[in-house]
Design a protein around this motif. Structure first.
Motif, PDB file in Angstrom:
ATOM      1  N   LEU A   3      -1.136  -0.927  -4.346  1.00 54.40           N
ATOM      2  CA  LEU A   3      -2.306  -0.059  -4.231  1.00 54.40           C
ATOM      3  C   LEU A   3      -1.802   1.358  -4.026  1.00 54.40           C
ATOM      4  N   SER A  49      -7.773   1.829  -9.763  1.00 53.92           N
ATOM      5  CA  SER A  49      -8.858   2.334  -8.914  1.00 53.92           C
ATOM      6  C   SER A  49     -10.002   2.906  -9.749  1.00 53.92           C
ATOM      7  N   SER A  89      -3.096  -2.121  -8.997  1.00 59.04           N
ATOM      8  CA  SER A  89      -4.554  -2.221  -8.933  1.00 59.04           C
ATOM      9  C   SER A  89      -5.165  -0.914  -9.434  1.00 59.04           C
ATOM     10  N   THR A 114     -11.146   1.389  -4.291  1.00 62.15           N
ATOM     11  CA  THR A 114     -10.525   0.147  -4.763  1.00 62.15           C
ATOM     12  C   THR A 114     -11.575  -0.949  -4.841  1.00 62.15           C
ATOM     13  N   LEU A 141      -9.013  -6.508  -6.632  1.00 62.18           N
ATOM     14  CA  LEU A 141      -7.877  -6.722  -5.739  1.00 62.18           C
ATOM     15  C   LEU A 141      -7.715  -8.206  -5.408  1.00 62.18           C
ATOM     16  N   ILE A 173       0.873  -1.178   0.000  1.00 67.50           N
ATOM     17  CA  ILE A 173       0.000   0.000   0.000  1.00 67.50           C
ATOM     18  C   ILE A 173       0.907   1.223   0.000  1.00 67.50           C
TER      19      ILE A 173
END
Ligand code: ADP
Ligand code: 5GP
Length: 210
Positions: free
Chosen positions: A103, A40, A38, A86, A91, A12
């Motif tokens: 992320l 968004s 990932s 997200t 994910l 993250i």
């Protein structure tokens, strides 16, 4: 040797806008195998050069709210007047495929994820100074003066949360920051918690001590 895929690690990454988070994440995803980003959902307008479903999935506020109400977003937050979130499904699919996942989310979203993914690795990217941050936002040529003012205003509050993260990378010289970021990811891959026992030759484990 047949390898059973274990779940990927979740990284993250947060930073004040303009610190260079997107630049660093993109470079790493293109240079490190088995690392994915990932994508968004957001209600903000696409910037010049941004591609739908690559940089973000751009949707309107109503559809975003619907997704949030149905629990389809594992975290979401309002940042600089737009909504960002997200997708839980995206994910999970990425992690289940065995890839490591980045992320790129704001500090509010990161703290929501922290409650759900205890095993996540939290990285904060800092600019070398506030003056540099201002310069980068100006030079990026993607935001109006008013947008830049809003982003700088929020930067201080965001920077104050850096001690909630596991790693801090100061993005002064890009190559140095990249090396540090890559080191964090690689260190997780060789960690005893993540190493796939099937990669270790069977005879090492069966062999009697000599
Ligand atoms: P963020 O995603 O954190 O908002 P960006 O990746 O868009 O930030 O970077 C902001 C601007 O700063 C971009 O124009 C980018 O090219 C530039 N930049 C990023 N890292 C560096 C660096 N280490 N040195 C100089 N410029 C940088
Ligand atoms: P930008 O508009 O500059 O691309 O992003 C603005 C901020 O929104 C950045 O701090 C970025 O990390 C954050 N952001 C991007 N996607 C998400 C998301 O899915 N959730 C949350 N909480 N923040 C996000």
């Amino acid at each position: 040797m047949q390898e059973k895929k274990s779940k990927g690690s979740l990284f993250i990454v947060s930073a004040p806008s303009g610190a260079g988070k997107t630049t660093l994440c993109r470079k790493l995803v293109s240079s490190l195998p088995n690392l994915q980003f990932s994508v968004s959902y957001t209600t903000r307008q696409p910037r010049k050069g941004e591609v739908n479903d690559r940089d973000y999935t751009f949707i309107n506020r109503q559809d975003f709210r619907l997704m949030a109400d149905k629990g389809e977003l594992i975290e979401w937050a309002e940042v600089h007047g737009a909504l960002y979130g997200t997708s839980r499904k995206r994910l999970e699919e990425l992690l289940d495929s065995g890839n490591d996942v980045i992320l790129d989310i704001d500090t509010q979203g990161a703290m929501q994820i922290k409650e759900k993914y205890k095993e996540g690795i939290y990285i904060f990217i800092l600019p070398p100074s506030l003056a540099t941050l201002k310069e980068r936002l100006k030079n990026r040529l993607t935001d109006s003066k008013e947008e830049i003012r809003k982003r700088l205003g929020r930067a201080i509050a965001e920077i104050k949360t850096f001690d909630k993260y596991d790693y801090v990378i100061i993005n002064d010289i890009l190559e140095d920051a990249l090396m540090e970021f890559e080191a964090v990811i690689i260190s997780q891959r060789v960690s005893i918690k993540k190493i796939n026992p099937l990669r270790i030759e069977e005879s090492f484990l069966k062999q009697e001590e000599m």
